[in-house]
Scaffold this motif. Sequence first.
Motif, PDB file in Angstrom:
ATOM      1  N   HIS A  30      16.082  -4.324  15.822  1.00  0.00           N
ATOM      2  CA  HIS A  30      16.448  -3.583  14.818  1.00  0.00           C
ATOM      3  C   HIS A  30      15.441  -2.863  13.887  1.00  0.00           C
ATOM      4  O   HIS A  30      15.571  -1.877  13.209  1.00  0.00           O
ATOM      5  CB  HIS A  30      17.439  -4.546  14.079  1.00  0.00           C
ATOM      6  CG  HIS A  30      17.882  -3.992  12.841  1.00  0.00           C
ATOM      7  ND1 HIS A  30      19.059  -2.941  12.650  1.00  0.00           N
ATOM      8  CD2 HIS A  30      17.633  -4.251  11.381  1.00  0.00           C
ATOM      9  CE1 HIS A  30      19.203  -2.654  11.271  1.00  0.00           C
ATOM     10  NE2 HIS A  30      18.429  -3.337  10.618  1.00  0.00           N
ATOM     11  N   ILE A  31      14.570  -3.615  13.571  1.00  0.00           N
ATOM     12  CA  ILE A  31      13.264  -3.281  12.691  1.00  0.00           C
ATOM     13  C   ILE A  31      12.670  -2.097  13.337  1.00  0.00           C
ATOM     14  O   ILE A  31      12.320  -1.068  12.616  1.00  0.00           O
ATOM     15  CB  ILE A  31      12.344  -4.165  12.295  1.00  0.00           C
ATOM     16  CG1 ILE A  31      13.139  -5.378  11.696  1.00  0.00           C
ATOM     17  CG2 ILE A  31      11.097  -3.773  11.772  1.00  0.00           C
ATOM     18  CD1 ILE A  31      12.173  -6.921  11.318  1.00  0.00           C
ATOM     19  N   ALA A  32      12.319  -1.910  14.631  1.00  0.00           N
ATOM     20  CA  ALA A  32      11.614  -0.723  15.215  1.00  0.00           C
ATOM     21  C   ALA A  32      12.624   0.513  15.346  1.00  0.00           C
ATOM     22  O   ALA A  32      11.858   1.417  14.905  1.00  0.00           O
ATOM     23  CB  ALA A  32      11.533  -1.172  16.749  1.00  0.00           C
ATOM     24  N   ASP A  69      13.663   5.539  12.510  1.00  0.00           N
ATOM     25  CA  ASP A  69      14.471   6.396  11.628  1.00  0.00           C
ATOM     26  C   ASP A  69      13.965   6.832  10.392  1.00  0.00           C
ATOM     27  O   ASP A  69      14.333   7.880   9.771  1.00  0.00           O
ATOM     28  CB  ASP A  69      16.001   5.794  11.719  1.00  0.00           C
ATOM     29  CG  ASP A  69      16.568   5.522  12.682  1.00  0.00           C
ATOM     30  OD1 ASP A  69      16.190   6.223  13.682  1.00  0.00           O
ATOM     31  OD2 ASP A  69      17.534   4.659  12.883  1.00  0.00           O
ATOM     32  N   GLU A  70      13.211   6.012   9.693  1.00  0.00           N
ATOM     33  CA  GLU A  70      12.555   6.337   8.517  1.00  0.00           C
ATOM     34  C   GLU A  70      11.043   6.945   8.630  1.00  0.00           C
ATOM     35  O   GLU A  70      10.734   7.275   7.402  1.00  0.00           O
ATOM     36  CB  GLU A  70      12.550   4.951   7.456  1.00  0.00           C
ATOM     37  CG  GLU A  70      13.620   4.274   7.254  1.00  0.00           C
ATOM     38  CD  GLU A  70      13.686   3.081   6.574  1.00  0.00           C
ATOM     39  OE1 GLU A  70      12.579   2.524   6.181  1.00  0.00           O
ATOM     40  OE2 GLU A  70      14.694   2.477   6.242  1.00  0.00           O
ATOM     41  N   GLY A  71      10.851   7.302   9.809  1.00  0.00           N
ATOM     42  CA  GLY A  71       9.328   7.928   9.912  1.00  0.00           C
ATOM     43  C   GLY A  71       8.511   6.902   9.492  1.00  0.00           C
ATOM     44  O   GLY A  71       7.362   7.571   9.090  1.00  0.00           O
ATOM     45  N   GLY A 108       0.781  -1.155  -0.089  1.00  0.00           N
ATOM     46  CA  GLY A 108       0.017   0.131   0.005  1.00  0.00           C
ATOM     47  C   GLY A 108       1.076   1.310   0.050  1.00  0.00           C
ATOM     48  O   GLY A 108       2.007   1.394   0.029  1.00  0.00           O
ATOM     49  N   GLU A 109       0.123   2.433  -0.026  1.00  0.00           N
ATOM     50  CA  GLU A 109       0.863   3.825   0.330  1.00  0.00           C
ATOM     51  C   GLU A 109       0.092   4.548   1.268  1.00  0.00           C
ATOM     52  O   GLU A 109      -0.541   4.130   1.919  1.00  0.00           O
ATOM     53  CB  GLU A 109       0.475   4.428  -1.312  1.00  0.00           C
ATOM     54  CG  GLU A 109       0.740   3.705  -2.364  1.00  0.00           C
ATOM     55  CD  GLU A 109       2.303   3.618  -2.415  1.00  0.00           C
ATOM     56  OE1 GLU A 109       2.945   4.510  -2.175  1.00  0.00           O
ATOM     57  OE2 GLU A 109       2.765   2.670  -3.253  1.00  0.00           O
ATOM     58  N   GLY A 110       1.088   5.555   1.620  1.00  0.00           N
ATOM     59  CA  GLY A 110       0.620   6.516   2.492  1.00  0.00           C
ATOM     60  C   GLY A 110       1.044   6.056   3.784  1.00  0.00           C
ATOM     61  O   GLY A 110       2.269   5.626   3.967  1.00  0.00           O
ATOM     62  N   LYS A 111       0.498   6.694   4.991  1.00  0.00           N
ATOM     63  CA  LYS A 111       0.917   6.635   6.269  1.00  0.00           C
ATOM     64  C   LYS A 111       0.710   4.914   6.614  1.00  0.00           C
ATOM     65  O   LYS A 111      -0.142   4.277   6.546  1.00  0.00           O
ATOM     66  CB  LYS A 111      -0.030   7.297   7.328  1.00  0.00           C
ATOM     67  CG  LYS A 111       0.538   7.263   8.625  1.00  0.00           C
ATOM     68  CD  LYS A 111      -0.403   8.070   9.566  1.00  0.00           C
ATOM     69  CE  LYS A 111      -0.117   8.000  10.767  1.00  0.00           C
ATOM     70  NZ  LYS A 111      -0.921   8.932  11.946  1.00  0.00           N
ATOM     71  N   PRO A 112       2.024   4.608   7.393  1.00  0.00           N
ATOM     72  CA  PRO A 112       1.920   3.113   7.941  1.00  0.00           C
ATOM     73  C   PRO A 112       0.783   3.248   8.945  1.00  0.00           C
ATOM     74  O   PRO A 112       0.738   3.922  10.037  1.00  0.00           O
ATOM     75  CB  PRO A 112       3.539   2.920   8.481  1.00  0.00           C
ATOM     76  CG  PRO A 112       4.148   4.018   7.775  1.00  0.00           C
ATOM     77  CD  PRO A 112       3.330   5.078   7.443  1.00  0.00           C
TER      78      PRO A 112
END
Length: 447
Positions: free
Chosen positions: A152-154, A159-161, A68-72
């Motif tokens: 690490h994923i968290a 970091d990537e917002g 998908g796209e947009g906000k997680p």
Amino acid sequence: MKILMVRTMKILELLSDLVEFETVNDPAKGIKPSKDCPKFVMDILSSWGIETELIEKDGYYAVYGELGEGKPKILFMAHFDVVPVNREEWNTEPFKLVIKGNKAYGRGSADDKGNVASVMLAIKELSKMDLEGKVLFAVTGDEEIGGVLAMHIAEKLRDEGKMPEYMINADGVGMKPIIRRRKGFGVTIRMPSEKVKLKGTLKEQKFRINTPIVETRHAAYFLPGVDTHPMIAVSHFLRNSNVAVVSLEGKFLKGNIVPSEVTLKYLEVGDGEEIEVDLGLTRLLKAIIPLVRAPIKTEKYSDYGVSITPNLYSYQGNKHVLRLDIRAMSYSQEAIETTLKEIIRFNIPNAEITIRSNEKAGYLFTPPDEGIVTTMLKILEGFDQKAEPVEGPGAADSRFFTPYGVKAIDFGPKGGNIHGPNEYVDIESLKVLPDVYKEVALRLIKG
């Protein structure tokens, strides 16, 4: 019914393939999962047109992807690694899925490959839809030894917002949303050997686990007053006998797995032959009783209180090493360290103690009226699965996301014998799980 039978066949076929990968994590023996299982997951998802990436950390692997796209909006997470097995206790081959009635037996069937298969099939269906928000998913390979990959994923998402609003950590059991789970702490106590010769009679006694209500070996499920822990029984025996320990052996597997059996060789002091005993080991084992009853203060309420279990023993470099598994609703290890050191000063003052916990990990504590909880309950009701929010005994990878404000629950199919012999998953609950995950995701994305 025909549709459900087809879906069941697909999920059982996928689970069968996953179980056959011997993804055991056993750091004490230098055993870790290979790249084969995550590569299999990636290949299956790729065949469904779903792109993923392989993440590696310290020789452990995770599969990560986005739809998908947009906000997680929501993150699904599950893990493919499993705990070691004691094959002598299994009635079936641990790494073959064996179906008997409504149960599918195999290591990882309930913890956590049934969830891995369910998330994969849910992602497959979601990938066909126009989503109004981004769905994240990850399958990790080190949950059973601390979850560094989840951490690490968290941090990567932070970091990537891309930190999601919600998380379903597909690492539960019982078809009930788990809203509370304690943090885990590892304690290591090293006691110098002190060998002397005494007169008496050499004897041997076996102490075995007894879990009469819930059959498991998972330390977090151990319930004092109901279950019998072999090491705690040894300690109680020594504290009420005029004996000195010669040696201790046992079926020790992992820090959070209760050993099924330990064998104590001891000297009943009195008339008899002269035999070498170890007073250091004797004192260490006697100290288990006060250690497991330590009055540790916590920050939040828990149905299970504080769990302390002594699950690993070894002899290294002229020192006896005892490892405790502690579960508590606490972020800090300071209260635990203070209490245990006081007990050690009183009982075994020449022992050394170290406490390990991940400072970046918290605990799961989601209010029952939170949207993700009420949504899951409504979806379950639509599948004729009546449930209520509960607390789960063990820790889980959701604890790495809750400190960032992610609203999370842990969830999974019905099953049993987690971390124990003859682990199984309930097929009836497993077959609806992919649709449950899909519907919850769609509902939460729409807000």
